[in-house]
Design a protein around this motif. Structure first.
Motif, PDB file in Angstrom:
ATOM      1  N   PHE A  24     -44.316  10.249 -24.385  1.00 22.27           N
ATOM      2  CA  PHE A  24     -44.233  10.811 -23.039  1.00 22.27           C
ATOM      3  C   PHE A  24     -44.057   9.725 -21.995  1.00 22.27           C
ATOM      4  CE2 PHE A  24     -46.174  14.636 -24.963  1.00 22.27           C
ATOM      5  CZ  PHE A  24     -45.230  15.550 -24.542  1.00 22.27           C
ATOM      6  N   SER A  25     -44.632   8.568 -22.230  1.00 22.02           N
ATOM      7  CA  SER A  25     -44.447   7.449 -21.304  1.00 22.02           C
ATOM      8  C   SER A  25     -42.990   7.013 -21.270  1.00 22.02           C
ATOM      9  CB  SER A  25     -45.339   6.284 -21.718  1.00 22.02           C
ATOM     10  OG  SER A  25     -45.044   5.138 -20.984  1.00 22.02           O
ATOM     11  N   GLU A  28     -40.854   9.721 -19.605  1.00 25.94           N
ATOM     12  CA  GLU A  28     -41.047   9.680 -18.151  1.00 25.94           C
ATOM     13  C   GLU A  28     -40.248   8.537 -17.526  1.00 25.94           C
ATOM     14  OE1 GLU A  28     -44.716   9.062 -14.983  1.00 25.94           O
ATOM     15  OE2 GLU A  28     -45.089   8.922 -17.129  1.00 25.94           O
ATOM     16  N   LYS A  29     -40.286   7.368 -18.139  1.00 27.90           N
ATOM     17  CA  LYS A  29     -39.523   6.226 -17.620  1.00 27.90           C
ATOM     18  C   LYS A  29     -38.023   6.482 -17.703  1.00 27.90           C
ATOM     19  CE  LYS A  29     -43.087   2.967 -19.008  1.00 27.90           C
ATOM     20  NZ  LYS A  29     -43.457   1.960 -20.005  1.00 27.90           N
ATOM     21  N   ILE A  31     -36.550   9.437 -17.540  1.00 36.30           N
ATOM     22  CA  ILE A  31     -36.193  10.409 -16.522  1.00 36.30           C
ATOM     23  C   ILE A  31     -36.106   9.749 -15.153  1.00 36.30           C
ATOM     24  CG2 ILE A  31     -37.058  12.439 -15.273  1.00 36.30           C
ATOM     25  CD1 ILE A  31     -38.032  13.492 -17.988  1.00 36.30           C
ATOM     26  N   VAL A  32     -37.043   8.866 -14.845  1.00 31.32           N
ATOM     27  CA  VAL A  32     -37.002   8.162 -13.560  1.00 31.32           C
ATOM     28  C   VAL A  32     -35.735   7.315 -13.459  1.00 31.32           C
ATOM     29  CG1 VAL A  32     -38.120   6.352 -12.203  1.00 31.32           C
ATOM     30  CG2 VAL A  32     -39.484   8.186 -13.183  1.00 31.32           C
ATOM     31  N   ASN A  76     -36.361  -0.085 -20.577  1.00 33.35           N
ATOM     32  CA  ASN A  76     -37.160   0.922 -21.255  1.00 33.35           C
ATOM     33  C   ASN A  76     -36.732   1.062 -22.712  1.00 33.35           C
ATOM     34  OD1 ASN A  76     -39.106   3.012 -21.484  1.00 33.35           O
ATOM     35  ND2 ASN A  76     -37.509   4.530 -21.134  1.00 33.35           N
TER      36      ASN A  76
END
Length: 118
Positions: A24-25, A28-29, A31-32, A76
């Motif tokens: 999930f981390s 999330e990165k 998506i940002v 990432n």
């Protein structure tokens, strides 16, 4: 029944919890970073004749924002790839995961731009 529950909680704490937090981390990165890329693409594609601060054009600022998002996406990816290579998984699995990461990133940028609407 209590024994099964305690075994599940032990298994979850040792194996599942860390993996799900890492996944999930990274999502999330990703998506940002894709939001930043699509914002830069949107700025560089609309009204390039307006000057920002008297010197910079929208297209130039948009390309800079896109480049920043791409750098974040690559960092990432490299972080996740490094963590995967520390595990003893087959090379083919790592290649498949890498291709899926890039395909998902490109598709997210396309979807964000499509939903933004003109």
């Amino acid at each position: 029944m209590q024994d099964i529950r305690s075994k599940w909680l032990t298994f979850y704490a040792e194996h599942v919890e860390h993996v799900s937090k890492e996944m999930f981390s990274h999502v999330e990165k990703m998506i940002v970073a894709t939001l930043i890329i699509s914002a830069g693409a949107h700025v560089s594609s609309t009204d390039p004749a307006i000057l920002l601060f008297g010197y910079l054009r929208h297209s130039l600022v948009g390309r800079g924002v896109e480049l920043f998002g791409i750098i974040l996406l690559i960092l990432n990816f490299l972080d996740g790839f490094y963590k995967l290579t520390r595990l003893s998984w087959h090379v083919a699995y790592l290649i498949i995961m890498s291709v899926c990461y890039f395909a998902l990133s490109v598709r997210l940028v396309q979807l964000i731009l499509a939903f933004r609407g003109e």
